[in-house]
Design a protein around this motif. Structure first.
Motif, mmCIF file in Angstrom:
data_model
loop_
_atom_site.group_PDB
_atom_site.id
_atom_site.type_symbol
_atom_site.label_atom_id
_atom_site.label_comp_id
_atom_site.label_asym_id
_atom_site.label_seq_id
_atom_site.Cartn_x
_atom_site.Cartn_y
_atom_site.Cartn_z
ATOM 1 N N ALA A 1 0.709 -0.972 0.098
ATOM 2 C CA ALA A 1 -0.011 -0.009 0.029
ATOM 3 C C ALA A 1 0.846 1.129 0.129
ATOM 4 O O ALA A 1 0.652 2.143 -0.586
ATOM 5 N N THR A 2 1.894 1.093 0.781
ATOM 6 C CA THR A 2 2.909 2.449 0.760
ATOM 7 C C THR A 2 3.652 2.553 -0.509
ATOM 8 O O THR A 2 3.495 3.720 -1.087
ATOM 9 N N ALA A 3 3.953 1.490 -1.133
ATOM 10 C CA ALA A 3 4.475 1.439 -2.694
ATOM 11 C C ALA A 3 3.495 2.241 -3.468
ATOM 12 O O ALA A 3 3.916 3.020 -4.286
ATOM 13 N N LEU A 4 2.229 1.806 -3.606
ATOM 14 C CA LEU A 4 1.130 2.407 -4.239
ATOM 15 C C LEU A 4 1.010 3.778 -4.220
ATOM 16 O O LEU A 4 0.795 4.514 -5.127
ATOM 17 N N ILE A 5 1.184 4.308 -2.876
ATOM 18 C CA ILE A 5 0.921 5.835 -2.669
ATOM 19 C C ILE A 5 2.240 6.387 -3.027
ATOM 20 O O ILE A 5 2.076 7.606 -3.655
ATOM 21 N N ILE A 6 3.278 5.856 -2.971
ATOM 22 C CA ILE A 6 4.577 6.869 -3.463
ATOM 23 C C ILE A 6 4.422 6.785 -4.815
ATOM 24 O O ILE A 6 4.921 7.561 -5.394
ATOM 25 N N PHE B 1 -5.388 10.240 -4.939
ATOM 26 C CA PHE B 1 -6.130 8.955 -4.817
ATOM 27 C C PHE B 1 -6.773 8.356 -6.039
ATOM 28 O O PHE B 1 -6.834 7.173 -6.276
ATOM 29 N N ALA B 2 -7.004 9.134 -6.944
ATOM 30 C CA ALA B 2 -7.606 8.751 -8.375
ATOM 31 C C ALA B 2 -6.156 7.987 -8.882
ATOM 32 O O ALA B 2 -6.614 6.975 -9.928
ATOM 33 N N THR B 3 -5.047 8.631 -8.803
ATOM 34 C CA THR B 3 -3.800 7.772 -9.716
ATOM 35 C C THR B 3 -3.770 6.641 -8.803
ATOM 36 O O THR B 3 -3.412 5.384 -9.567
ATOM 37 N N VAL C 1 -4.599 0.416 -8.903
ATOM 38 C CA VAL C 1 -5.155 -0.725 -8.355
ATOM 39 C C VAL C 1 -6.312 -1.466 -9.307
ATOM 40 O O VAL C 1 -6.110 -2.824 -9.722
ATOM 41 N N VAL C 2 -7.145 -0.588 -10.033
ATOM 42 C CA VAL C 2 -8.189 -1.263 -10.919
ATOM 43 C C VAL C 2 -7.342 -1.702 -12.297
ATOM 44 O O VAL C 2 -7.626 -3.181 -12.444
ATOM 45 N N HIS C 3 -6.241 -1.159 -12.745
ATOM 46 C CA HIS C 3 -5.466 -1.749 -13.894
ATOM 47 C C HIS C 3 -4.782 -2.941 -13.371
ATOM 48 O O HIS C 3 -5.009 -4.058 -13.991
ATOM 49 N N ASN C 4 -4.367 -3.057 -12.196
ATOM 50 C CA ASN C 4 -3.621 -4.193 -11.582
ATOM 51 C C ASN C 4 -4.719 -5.408 -11.512
ATOM 52 O O ASN C 4 -4.255 -6.640 -11.743
#
Length: 105
Positions: A15-20, A85-87, A92-95
């Motif tokens: 989750a941290t990597a996703l936010i970064i 948040f949109a990014t 997440v949706v793409h993955n």
């Protein structure tokens, strides 16, 4: 298995990597602090149910702190937060969609 921990928020590495990744994509400077934060225990409850990462969207050093009586939320930060948040959500949706196509789910 429950990860109940009422004492603090522990950011999940994924989750941290996703936010970064989202911060970088939006060209938002960030500092990945490593110290525990007081006041994170309530947010930590989210991590009991799902991978979670807490981040703070600061208003800069020339702006009064959050709990200062002179604090006035800079409305321009709303768009920045929405973009982050949109990014992250698009990723997440793409993955998720890619996993469906490849059968990795």
């Amino acid at each position: 298995m429950s990860r109940l921990n009422p004492c603090h928020c522990e950011n999940d590495p994924q989750a941290t990597a996703l936010i970064i990744e989202a911060l970088k994509a939006q060209n938002v400077p960030y500092h990945a602090g490593q110290l525990p934060m007081r006041g994170s225990e309530d947010f930590g409850r989210f991590g009991d149910q799902a991978k979670a990462a807490m981040f703070l969207l600061g208003s800069g050093i020339d702006h009064p702190n959050l709990h200062n009586p002179d604090f006035d939320f800079p409305d321009d930060l709303i768009a920045v937060g929405v973009d982050i948040f949109a990014t992250a959500l698009r990723t997440v949706v793409h993955n998720h969609a890619s996993a469906d196509v490849s059968g990795d789910r």
